[in-house]
Write an enzyme that holds these catalytic residues in place. Structure first.
Site, PDB file in Angstrom:
ATOM      1  CG  HIS A   1       9.542 -16.462  -4.672  1.00  0.00           C
ATOM      2  ND1 HIS A   1       9.133 -16.880  -3.426  1.00  0.00           N
ATOM      3  CD2 HIS A   1       8.985 -15.237  -4.855  1.00  0.00           C
ATOM      4  CE1 HIS A   1       8.355 -15.954  -2.879  1.00  0.00           C
ATOM      5  NE2 HIS A   1       8.257 -14.962  -3.713  1.00  0.00           N
TER       6      HIS A   1
HETATM    7  O1  RIB Z   1       5.118 -17.991  -5.633  1.00  0.00           O
HETATM    8  C1  RIB Z   1       6.211 -17.406  -6.299  1.00  0.00           C
HETATM    9  C2  RIB Z   1       6.277 -17.864  -7.713  1.00  0.00           C
HETATM   10  O2  RIB Z   1       5.152 -17.408  -8.435  1.00  0.00           O
HETATM   11  C3  RIB Z   1       7.494 -17.300  -8.483  1.00  0.00           C
HETATM   12  O3  RIB Z   1       7.877 -18.214  -9.461  1.00  0.00           O
HETATM   13  C4  RIB Z   1       6.950 -16.072  -9.129  1.00  0.00           C
HETATM   14  O4  RIB Z   1       7.669 -15.743 -10.323  1.00  0.00           O
HETATM   15  C5  RIB Z   1       5.568 -16.525  -9.479  1.00  0.00           C
HETATM   16  O5  RIB Z   1       5.656 -17.253 -10.691  1.00  0.00           O
END
Ligand code: RIB
Ligand code: CA
Length: 309
Positions: free
Chosen positions: A238
């Site tokens: 992500h």
């Molecule tokens: O939903 C994904 C996010 O939440 C990413 O940034 C992961 O590292 C968590 O922080």
């Protein structure tokens, strides 16, 4: 080549770690500072993990400690994906902590002033540190070029059926950031769920061995098990999406619109409400919502950057 100054605010977990490793090897990136926030795991661990990663990459970027809890909500963590240590159980030595006296939001503001509107802020954890900076420094919008976040979702959620983790952890801080007047690029689940590595692609990226690639492989095993157990094709990186949007915007596509955060409802708390699918009727289009990417190029770029170690 004129480098792009960038600041990474993170809750160093597994995909935050991948973003840091990539940032260090991006030739056009000038990583000005790193700040830690509570999120995937507690602040003491995310702060320490930032040090573990900079030691692993052989760098000594300034690291600042930020908020240890959200503005009003109790802290929600994500050890079910990132493990108790936040790095999927991948052992990394801990160097001496920098323990800089200024908190993250003060250091971020000072950097924004220094770079006079050129600093790109990549925020890939809950937005508590950023909101603290917005409240404490009302002129911050004059000095930050924009904020590229990993967070939110035009459709769906991962923490609840309609909220993404980073926004859900601190919805009030997120609302403050979206309403700050600073241009926001939202890399939400709409695009990041497409930004995955299969297990085979992780094996391929790690095949050449070495401490960094071994870490990349080891740190993602738990998350891979969790994601494939849900029937997903692989592990989403992500946070790397937010970083890559700054340096490879043509890897992505999306839409301008309004984005605001639900902060009252218990059912939809943390939902990023956007008008991009309902004729854009919000008065202020405060965000660019990233919706798609070239996944093959995404995988290839991360693999190539890891090969630089
Ligand atoms: O939903 C994904 C996010 O939440 C990413 O940034 C992961 O590292 C968590 O922080
Ligand atoms: Ca994160």
């Amino acid at each position: 080549m004129k480098k792009i100054p960038v600041w990474i605010d993170c809750d160093t977990g597994v995909d935050d770690a991948a973003a840091l490793l990539c940032a260090h090897k991006l030739p056009q990136a000038e990583l000005v500072g790193i700040s830690a926030v509570a999120g995937n795991v507690e602040l003491e661990k995310t702060y320490a993990n930032c040090h573990r990663l900079t030691a692993l990459m052989g760098a000594d970027y300034p690291i600042y400690k930020g908020a240890d809890k959200p503005w009003f909500r109790p802290l929600t963590i994500a050890t079910y994906i990132h493990g108790e240590d936040g790095l999927g159980g991948a052992e990394l030595p801990l160097p001496p902590l920098q323990n800089r006296p200024e908190p993250a939001w003060d250091a971020l503001y000072a950097a924004a002033r220094k770079y006079e509107g050129e600093l790109e802020l990549v925020a890939v954890g809950p937005l508590t540190n950023i909101a603290n900076a917005v409240v404490k420094y009302p002129d911050l919008p004059q000095y930050l070029k924009r904020i590229v976040i990993m967070g939110g979702a035009a459709i769906g959620g991962n923490c609840t059926p309609c909220a993404e983790f980073n926004i859900y952890v601190d919805p009030h801080a997120a609302q403050c950031v979206f309403k700050s007047g600073i241009p926001v690029v939202m890399c939400g689940l709409d695009v990041t769920m497409k930004a995955y590595f299969t297990d085979g692609e992780i094996d391929a990226a790690a095949a050449a061995g070495g401490d960094v690639r071994r870490f990349f492989r080891e740190s993602t095993r738990r998350a891979m098990q969790f994601c494939t157990g849900l029937g997903l094709p692989g592990v989403s990186f992500h946070d790397v999406c937010a970083l890559f949007y700054v340096f490879f915007p043509d890897m992505f596509s999306g839409d301008e619109g309004g984005v605001y955060v639900e902060t009252q409802s218990s059912l939809t708390l943390g939902k990023t409400v956007t008008d991009i699918y309902s004729d854009h009727q919000f008065e202020h289009h405060n965000a660019y919502v990233v919706l798609d990417l070239d996944r093959e190029r995404f995988v290839k770029t991360i693999t190539e950057l890891l090969a630089e170690y």
